[in-house]
Design an enzyme around this catalytic site. Sequence first.
Site, mmCIF file in Angstrom:
data_model
loop_
_atom_site.group_PDB
_atom_site.id
_atom_site.type_symbol
_atom_site.label_atom_id
_atom_site.label_comp_id
_atom_site.label_asym_id
_atom_site.label_seq_id
_atom_site.Cartn_x
_atom_site.Cartn_y
_atom_site.Cartn_z
ATOM 1 C CG HIS A 122 0.180 -28.693 69.942
ATOM 2 N ND1 HIS A 122 1.455 -28.377 69.180
ATOM 3 C CD2 HIS A 122 0.413 -30.209 70.512
ATOM 4 C CE1 HIS A 122 2.086 -29.727 69.217
ATOM 5 N NE2 HIS A 122 1.625 -30.989 69.911
ATOM 6 C CG ASP A 161 5.745 -32.706 73.097
ATOM 7 O OD1 ASP A 161 5.227 -33.004 74.183
ATOM 8 O OD2 ASP A 161 5.670 -33.090 72.074
ATOM 9 C CG HIS A 163 4.055 -33.745 68.772
ATOM 10 N ND1 HIS A 163 4.039 -34.616 69.758
ATOM 11 C CD2 HIS A 163 3.780 -34.155 67.509
ATOM 12 C CE1 HIS A 163 3.339 -35.787 69.278
ATOM 13 N NE2 HIS A 163 3.282 -35.540 68.003
ATOM 14 C CG ASP A 248 5.748 -36.421 72.901
ATOM 15 O OD1 ASP A 248 6.579 -35.764 73.118
ATOM 16 O OD2 ASP A 248 4.461 -35.944 72.538
#
Length: 342
Positions: A122, A161, A163, A248
């Site tokens: 991120h 991931d 996200h 995740d």
Amino acid sequence: MQFGYSEVCLEHDPGSRHPETPDRLRAIRERLKKKHGVEYVDADPVDIDTIAAVHDREYVESVEQFCADGGGDWDPDTSAVAETWDAIRHSSGLACWAVEAALEGATGRKTPFSIGRPPGHHAVVDDAMGFCFVNNAAVAAQHALDHDEYDIDRVAVVDWDVHHGNGTQDIFYEREDVFFVSIHEKGLYPGTGAIDEIGEGDGHGTTMNIPMPAGTGDEAYLAAAEGPIATALEAHDIDLLLVSAGFDAHRHDPISRIRLSTEAYALLTDRLRTIADNCDAALAFVLEGGYGLDVLADSVAMVHETFDGREPIAPDGECSDDAVETLEQVVDAHGLDLEIDC
């Protein structure tokens, strides 16, 4: 597998209530005790110049000073302590070690997997967010490209991931030498990663976003890997495939609604290994997210078992209509001559 690991990464502690805890690495290590063929390798921390190859130098220096002053809350999600700066440098150093090992011929049971923290995907060019200060995968990709002895022209970063890897996209969005793929949950933090975000300028067409609807399972992820991801990366003639490996998207992770099984990570690992083989590309893994300690540890162990000879078990279900529609839109956005087999 060879796992890049440093005790220094445990010293980054954003607090007992924070999901990105040092216990993530402890859980992985404990689970891997039960597996044979596991090796651990430490690596030198990177310097500011290596980080500043992909991040704004003034920003990097501000992070160093922030930690030197004792840390605190950079934003509501992203916290540091005094020891975080050393953990950041070691986490990126481990990612660089992983690509070095891969490019120097580590493969099969020696395939490298960096399990540093804090994670990185991120972190954008000039800011921290989402638990991430420095983009480990981006630092490692640039490190590989910058060293003439590796003689590589193109890198792919595949981010599974849950996200969107907004930071990696931000760093390489106008670059043709790095093909970035993110398969993630649609609408989840940070809210980026739409299908029509495909890159700009020299990088037009070298960003592929696959925003899956909540509830998507193994079948659609496998179809994505075998379809648009494989087709695009093999056409791009990559020299290095770097996996931003967050876990995740697991059905039992506490902060997502994608429904992957542990077996899905064996399937994804196997398919990405095939893509790397077809491209004659080196392959390395870098840890990102994953916040259910048991399923994180089990999933990392599954990646290891896949390289240790375990054959993945294919799912026997079907993709949802929404997932098929998403994959078809990705194919159209990238002009691929491909039908979705799902």
